[in-house]
Every structure is written in structure tokens, then in C-alpha cells.
Design a protein around this motif. Structure first.
Motif, PDB file in Angstrom:
ATOM      1  N   UNK A 464     -60.210 -12.061-127.854  1.00  0.00           N
ATOM      2  CA  UNK A 464     -60.015 -13.454-127.387  1.00  0.00           C
ATOM      3  C   UNK A 464     -59.758 -13.241-128.832  1.00  0.00           C
ATOM      4  N   UNK A 470     -49.967 -13.156-125.535  1.00  0.00           N
ATOM      5  CA  UNK A 470     -48.850 -14.239-125.510  1.00  0.00           C
ATOM      6  C   UNK A 470     -49.473 -15.258-124.398  1.00  0.00           C
TER       7      UNK A 470
ATOM      8  N   UNK B   8     -58.275  -6.028-130.486  1.00  0.00           N
ATOM      9  CA  UNK B   8     -57.022  -5.386-130.163  1.00  0.00           C
ATOM     10  C   UNK B   8     -56.690  -4.640-128.498  1.00  0.00           C
ATOM     11  N   UNK B   9     -57.819  -4.265-128.285  1.00  0.00           N
ATOM     12  CA  UNK B   9     -57.861  -3.562-127.226  1.00  0.00           C
ATOM     13  C   UNK B   9     -57.862  -5.360-125.729  1.00  0.00           C
ATOM     14  N   UNK B  10     -59.344  -5.599-125.885  1.00  0.00           N
ATOM     15  CA  UNK B  10     -59.080  -6.210-124.605  1.00  0.00           C
ATOM     16  C   UNK B  10     -58.576  -7.937-125.443  1.00  0.00           C
ATOM     17  N   UNK B  11     -56.930  -8.178-125.429  1.00  0.00           N
ATOM     18  CA  UNK B  11     -56.720  -9.434-125.375  1.00  0.00           C
ATOM     19  C   UNK B  11     -56.825 -10.432-124.456  1.00  0.00           C
ATOM     20  N   UNK B  12     -56.959 -11.250-125.150  1.00  0.00           N
ATOM     21  CA  UNK B  12     -57.143 -12.456-124.350  1.00  0.00           C
ATOM     22  C   UNK B  12     -55.977 -13.153-123.095  1.00  0.00           C
ATOM     23  N   UNK B  13     -54.872 -11.993-122.983  1.00  0.00           N
ATOM     24  CA  UNK B  13     -53.873 -12.422-121.926  1.00  0.00           C
ATOM     25  C   UNK B  13     -54.230 -11.562-121.091  1.00  0.00           C
ATOM     26  N   UNK B  89     -59.544  -3.311-117.302  1.00  0.00           N
ATOM     27  CA  UNK B  89     -57.607  -3.322-117.717  1.00  0.00           C
ATOM     28  C   UNK B  89     -57.389  -3.225-116.282  1.00  0.00           C
ATOM     29  N   UNK B 132     -40.650  -4.755-126.207  1.00  0.00           N
ATOM     30  CA  UNK B 132     -42.553  -5.472-125.662  1.00  0.00           C
ATOM     31  C   UNK B 132     -41.766  -6.905-125.155  1.00  0.00           C
ATOM     32  N   UNK B 133     -40.663  -7.271-126.023  1.00  0.00           N
ATOM     33  CA  UNK B 133     -40.274  -8.714-125.410  1.00  0.00           C
ATOM     34  C   UNK B 133     -40.037  -8.731-124.237  1.00  0.00           C
ATOM     35  N   UNK B 136     -43.005  -8.499-121.898  1.00  0.00           N
ATOM     36  CA  UNK B 136     -44.197 -10.216-121.668  1.00  0.00           C
ATOM     37  C   UNK B 136     -45.039  -9.710-121.432  1.00  0.00           C
ATOM     38  N   UNK B 137     -46.400 -10.338-120.960  1.00  0.00           N
ATOM     39  CA  UNK B 137     -47.389 -10.003-120.895  1.00  0.00           C
ATOM     40  C   UNK B 137     -48.017  -8.810-121.082  1.00  0.00           C
ATOM     41  N   UNK B 139     -47.046  -6.497-122.367  1.00  0.00           N
ATOM     42  CA  UNK B 139     -47.030  -6.081-123.790  1.00  0.00           C
ATOM     43  C   UNK B 139     -48.012  -5.622-124.421  1.00  0.00           C
TER      44      UNK B 139
END
Lengths: 470, 181
Positions: A464, A470, B8-13, B89, B132-133, B136-137, B139
Motif C-alpha cells: 500500500x 486514490x 504498484x500492482x497491489x495498490x492500497x485501494x 485482483x 484515468x480520471x 476512478x478507483x 485506475x
């Protein structure tokens, strides 16, 4: 080619995993450090690095093995020196090509304790099992005459498989049952993934015509004690079909001693090329079995009215064969035989223990399969609590560790264990203790990465911190 | 463990959506159990259908039900409910899908689906800022497109949505057009 026809029933042996149980056996030879280094040097692919120059830790040999130079050279030599159509043409090249092709058959036969005319080339092990199933299908339609009647199935007959089978040794039998009206039944597995031998007496009955089972599970690594299966099949007059894909590359296998009727194994899992596998069939059975794929090269006399067929193994090898791959598979068998399968097995048993220790050492990681190294191969499937197998594999991959994730073409076995997917590390003759250590280190970081647990001394999860979220 | 590519792969979101998924749970009075597809049930200006999709290479599954409000000029997605099992994912992607498409009309759902597929085929390069905008999530799944074996995971829910929408018969979703960027 070997000599006399022997129609007598071979003895039942149980030359499965030696397991160190035979006190009278000579001590098994391990690969020395120097020998292992030499083996690794034989595999050019192991010298490459991955993304960012990371060292490759290849623990996916159960899916496919890497290939030594001798195999690559054998294929290259065929195409640069000997390429010609085999079993036709009288020129020197054709003779040399045919000789190389048939020598490979002898090499592979000798490697598994069979005679050359009992080995049929197939495109892979799946094709080998399908060959038997479709031959039985044809026999059920009356093809092959009286001699083939023993292969015929009808409603009321039963086919028995096990819950541990790779789809390749399950789906062809489901289909055969559907085509013939026979019923498919199966032997279950216990909680450790071992086949339920106690069910042999009840599930295998006088109605059973085929008993198809794996020699070693491609998920749990559990090695099957073949003797009780063969003994029970003989009691009821059923044919045995052994899936030997995982055993042949990793332990000494003597098909005559095991006493099975048919066995299938593949080239690419035993250091050989893709595109080639082998069906072993007892001589008298192959001789009685009707052909499956028909056309050129498998015939005796063809008239417009009908055709007589060549004796086995050619009867089952219609059309142009995978000559260079067969020669490569022969070279692979020779390579393994020269190392000595006892030494290969001993080396891999050491790795089995190391892999089991690695899995046991990481909190939140559960083994799927027997925990005793003596009952299994270096095929170690596991579940990381709270992390899906795909995500486990991804994090290991990031450390250069290649494992397989998913159901490994054994969905029923996964269902039996109540999981949809596992991660699986598998070793081969070229695998080192350093590989297993790299695996252990990467595995230890998985749950931490997903924020489930901190490894000692590492505050918080590493996940994370990426940008752009976002 | 290396740093960077995994984060980068496993983003927090993604991890958050995987842990606390949105829209999860099929209604018990629904169109059938998880694991089954079902064609439309039409009832006074509403319409619902369900699709079960499997990724045969890994066994990941999703059963997704879409409810449409067909009382207006253009059908609008009034709800998306789903059940599934699979990697972070695939599960996070369905959750994000839920947030994006509930309340959207079918033309907008089409557009979102196209944009997401565009992102997945970008080989890690991402898409232009406007797209991308728009996503939203979703992206956050840019990193997935660098790993060909994982793209199917991210698309599993979108395939189920597409199939479910076709099953509603409300209107056939337009086939994705290549020129849309």
C-alpha cells in the motif's frame, strides 16, 4: 527391439518409493555438491536471470522441466545431420533417421523397465491415456474382433479412477463412460491426500473393467502404493492404467515390476522436449487392441475394400511422428539413467524435506498433502491463510521464485480439500538447497506484504505504499 | 522482497476493496444460487439477470447479478450484487465495478467497460489522463496490465457484467470499439 513374446502375466511388484524402509538395500547414493553443480551447468536456462537481474529460482518442474544441453543437442543433431522420413525410404539418411528414432524408443523403454515394442509414441501423456480410452471405445463398437473383446465396455460395466487424478486421467474416462454407458466410480483420498486403499475392496468389483490411477499426485506429491491396486484389479479382471507423469522423472520406475497393464508419461516433465509422450502397454494387450488414429504408417495391407493393421507399436502411430522430440526424450532418459535414478530420488527426497520444513516454518502457511517426506515427492502444495494462491505466486515471482498457482488440473482434489486453488513448489534434479531457501524467504514475506502479520523485526506490512492509489 | 513493482500492482485501494468488498452477497430471493447464470426476470419497469463466470486457468469465479431500472428513457443499473472467490485482483475488481456502474445508464456502463479494457491492454503504460480520471478507483489496476497472466483476473467481473446485461435483453451492449481512447 527385444526378443521373445511373453504372454504370461508379469509378477506384481511394489517398486514404488523405496522410502528407506528396506534395511537390506544398499545405501542410496546422493548427488554430491560437485555433481549438483555440474548438473545445473548442464541446463542453460538456469543460467539466465529475471527482471532486474534477479536470480531465477525455478520451482515449477512439476509443470514442466528445464532441458539439459544433451537434449537440445540431440534434437539439433537430428535436424542438422539425420533428418529424413522414418520407416520409409531406403536411402542412407532414412536409415539413420529410423535408427535414431528407434534407438530413442529403446532408451525410453529401458528407462522405465519396459521393452521397446511396448512403448508407443504419443504427442503427450494426455494423448496416451486418450489412446487407451478410445481403443476401448472402438472395441466396444466391435472393432478389433474377438481379440479386442476384453477392452469392450457396456452398460453395467464400471470404470474406476481416484479423486486425486489430474484431469488427464479423469476426463477421458468420464467421456468413455458416457460413450459406452459404463459407470464411473472413484477411490477417495484421506485428509493427507493419500488414496484410500481400504476402498479398493468395495469400489473395485467384478463389474470394474478399468482401474486408472496416478503413481504420484501432481498436487500432494503423495506416492501411490501400486501393488494393492494391481492385485485388486487382477482379482476382478480389470485392466490397470497408471499415470506415471510425476513418478518417472523423479524416482526409479520399473513398469514390468509394478505389473500395470498400461502407463502414460510425458517427455517434457522428464527433461525432454514438449510434443512427445509415451504409452506403455503390455505386449499382449497392445497386440489385441484396435487402432485409434488411422491413416499412413500404421497399416499392413490396404485395399479399397479394407485394411489390415501393423503390429504394435506402429499400429498406434499413424502419420508423421514427432521424430526429433522422441530423440530428445531418449536423450533425456539416457541423461537421467546416467545420473542414476536412485541418486536423483535421494537428492529430491532431501529437497522434499527442505520444502516441507520451509512450508512448516512460516506461520499461516498450511501444507496440502502428507507431511512425511518418505511418502511423497518434492511436489509441495500449500495454502497461505488469508492470501489467494495467485497473490502468493505473484509475490514469490517478484522475488524470482517460480511456482505454480491454481488448481493444477486437479479440481476435484482441490474441492476435496475445500480450497479453490493452492500454490505449489516442485523440485527437480537440478534444484538446490539454495533454491529452497530463497523460496522460504520469499514465502515468509507474503502475509506481511498483504498486511496480515508482521515478520519479526519488520514493522507493519509493506503493502500500500505505492503511488497513484486514490 | 523487492520494492516498487509489487506496491504498484497491489495498490492500497485494491487491497481495501479485496478486504472489504462492495456489493457482495446475492439476494436470497434472487435468480438462483451462486454458480448459476439466469436470464432476465422482467417486472414492472425493472429487469434483472445473473451471470456466472469462471477463469478456467485458476478456478476464480464470480456470479454477478445486475438489476436494471427500465422505467425511464434509457435503462439504468439500479444494483449490482455478486458472490465470488478468487485472488485479490479479481475480487477487488468486481467491488470497484460495483461502485462505478450502479446508477449508470447502459451507454455509460459501456463506456466504462471500454475504458477499463483499454487500461488492461496498456501493458503497464496506463491510459490518458481523461480516461484515468473517468475510471476512478479502477485506475488503480494499471499495474495489473503489466502482468499478462493477471489481466483475466481483473476482467472477470466485467465479463460477468457484460454477459448479465446481454441476458437482461434490455439492450445489447455495444461491442467495444477500438478507436475509443
Amino acid at each position: 527391439m527385444t526378443t521373445t513374446i511373453d504372454a504370461t502375466t508379469p509378477p506384481v511388484g511394489d517398486a514404488t518409493h523405496a522410502a528407506g524402509t528396506d534395511a537390506t538395500a544398499p545405501p542410496r547414493r546422493h548427488l554430491s555438491a560437485g555433481e549438483l553443480a555440474a548438473v545445473r551447468a548442464d541446463f542453460p536456462l538456469l543460467q539466465r536471470t529475471l527482471r532486474d537481474g534477479r536470480r531465477l529460482v525455478y520451482l515449477d518442474t512439476g509443470a514442466t522441466s528445464q532441458k539439459p544441453d544433451v537434449v537440445l543437442d540431440a534434437e539439433q543433431d537430428f535436424y542438422t545431420q539425420r533428418n529424413a522420413a522414418v520407416h520409409r525410404g531406403a536411402h542412407q539418411l532414412a536409415e539413420e533417421a529410423t535408427e535414431a528414432f528407434e534407438t530413442a524408443r529403446e532408451q525410453v523403454a529401458r528407462f522405465v523397465g519396459a521393452d521397446a515394442d511396448e512403448i508407443v509414441w504419443t504427442s503427450n501423456a494426455t494423448a496416451a491415456i486418450n489412446l487407451v480410452a478410445y481403443a476401448m471405445s472402438n472395441a466396444s463398437l466391435g472393432r478389433g474382433g474377438d481379440a479386442a473383446r476384453r477392452f469392450a465396455l457396456a452398460p453395467g460395466d464400471e470404470i474406476v479412477v481416484t479423486e486425486a487424478e489430474h484431469h488427464a486421467n479423469l476426463v477421458p474416462w468420464q467421456e468413455l463412460a458416457a460413450r459406452t454407458g459404463a459407470t464411473l466410480r472413484w477411490i477417495g483420498v484421506d485428509d493427507d491426500g493419500r488414496l484410500r486403499l481400504d476402498e479398493l475392496a468395495t469400489v473395485v468389483t467384478e463389474r470394474t473393467k478399468v482401474l486408472a490411477f496416478t503413481h504420484a499426485s501432481n498436487v500432494t506429491g503423495a506416492v501411490t502404493r501400486v501393488a494393492p491396486f494391481v492385485a485388486r484389479a487382477r482379482e476382478v479382471g480389470a485392466l490397470t492404467v497408471l499415470d506415471a507423469c510425476q513418478s518417472v522423472p523423479h524416482m526409479p520406475v520399473d513398469l514390468h515390476a509394478l505389473g500395470v497393464d498400461f502407463a502414460a508419461f510425458s517427455g517434457h516433465k522428464m527433461l525432454g522436449p514438449t510434443g512427445v509422450g509415451a504409452l506403455y502397454g503390455r505386449r499382449e494387450l497392445l497386440a489385441a487392441m484396435p487402432p485409434v488414429t488411422t491413416g499412413g504408417s500404421m497399416v499392413e495391407v490396404v485395399t479399397m475394400a479394407g485394411t489390415t493393421y501393423a503390429p504394435p507399436p506402429q499400429r498406434f502411430e499413424a502419420g508423421t511422428q514427432m521424430v526429433s522430440q522422441a530423440i530428445g526424450m531418449g536423450a533425456a532418459a539416457t541423461y537421467l539413467a546416467e545420473l542414476g535414478m536412485d541418486a536423483v530420488e535421494a537428492h529430491e527426497q532431501t529437497l522434499t524435506q527442505l520444502l516441507l520444513d520451509a512450508v512448516a516454518s512460516v506461520p499461516g502457511v498450511r501444507l496440502v498433502g502428507p507431511a512425511d517426506a518418505r511418502e511423497r515427492l518434492a511436489t509441495v502444495a500449500f495454502v497461505v491463510d488469508g492470501v489467494h494462491a495467485h497473490d502468493v505466486g505473484q509475490v514469490l515471482d517478484d522475488a524470482g521464485v517460480a511456482v505454480r498457482v491454481g488448481h493444477h488440473c486437479a479440481q476435484p482434489l482441490h474441492r476435496r480439500f475445500g480450497v479453490a486453488a493452492t500454490a505449489r513448489a516442485t523440485a527437480g534434479v537440478y534444484t538446490s538447497a539454495e533454491d529452497v531457501e530463497a523460496f522460504r524467504e520469499a514465502l515468509a514475506g507474503v502475509r506481511t506484504f498483504f498486511g496480515l502479520e508482521s515478520a519479526p523485526g519488520v514493522p507493519g506490512g509493506a503493502a500500500g505504499k505505492g503511488t497513484g492509489a486514490r | 522482497m523487492s520494492t516498487g513493482s509489487m506496491e504498484q500492482l497491489y495498490q492500497q485501494v485494491i487491497l481495501d476493496h479485496a478486504k472489504f468488498p462492495h456489493g457482495r452477497g446475492l439476494p436470497t430471493d434472487g435468480l438462483g444460487p451462486a454458480g448459476a447464470s439466469a436470464t432476465a426476470v422482467v417486472d414492472h419497469g425493472t429487469c434483472a439477470a445473473q451471470s456466472h463466470q469462471v477463469n478456467p486457468t485458476c478456478g476464480d469465479e464470480v456470479t454477478l447479478r445486475v438489476d436494471l431500472d427500465t422505467s425511464g428513457a434509457a435503462p439504468v443499473v439500479s444494483d449490482v450484487r455478486w458472490e465470488g472467490q478468487g485472488c485479490s485482483i479479481s475480487q477487488a475488481s468486481v467491488s470497484v465495478l460495483h461502485d462505478l456502474v450502479v446508477g449508470a445508464d447502459l451507454a455509460r456502463v459501456d463506456e466504462l467497460g471500454r475504458h477499463f479494457r483499454l487500461l488492461m491492454s496498456s501493458r503497464g503504460a496506463g491510459v490518458d489522463e481523461a480516461v484515468e480520471e473517468d475510471l476512478g478507483d479502477a485506475a488503480a489496476f494499471t499495474g495489473v496490465s503489466r502482468y499478462p497472466a493477471r489481466i483475466k483476473c481483473a476482467l472477470l467481473g466485467w465479463s460477468a457484467l457484460n454477459d448479465a446485461l446481454i441476458r437482461t435483453g434490455a439492450t445489447a451492449p455495444a461491442t467495444p470499439t477500438k478507436e475509443t481512447a
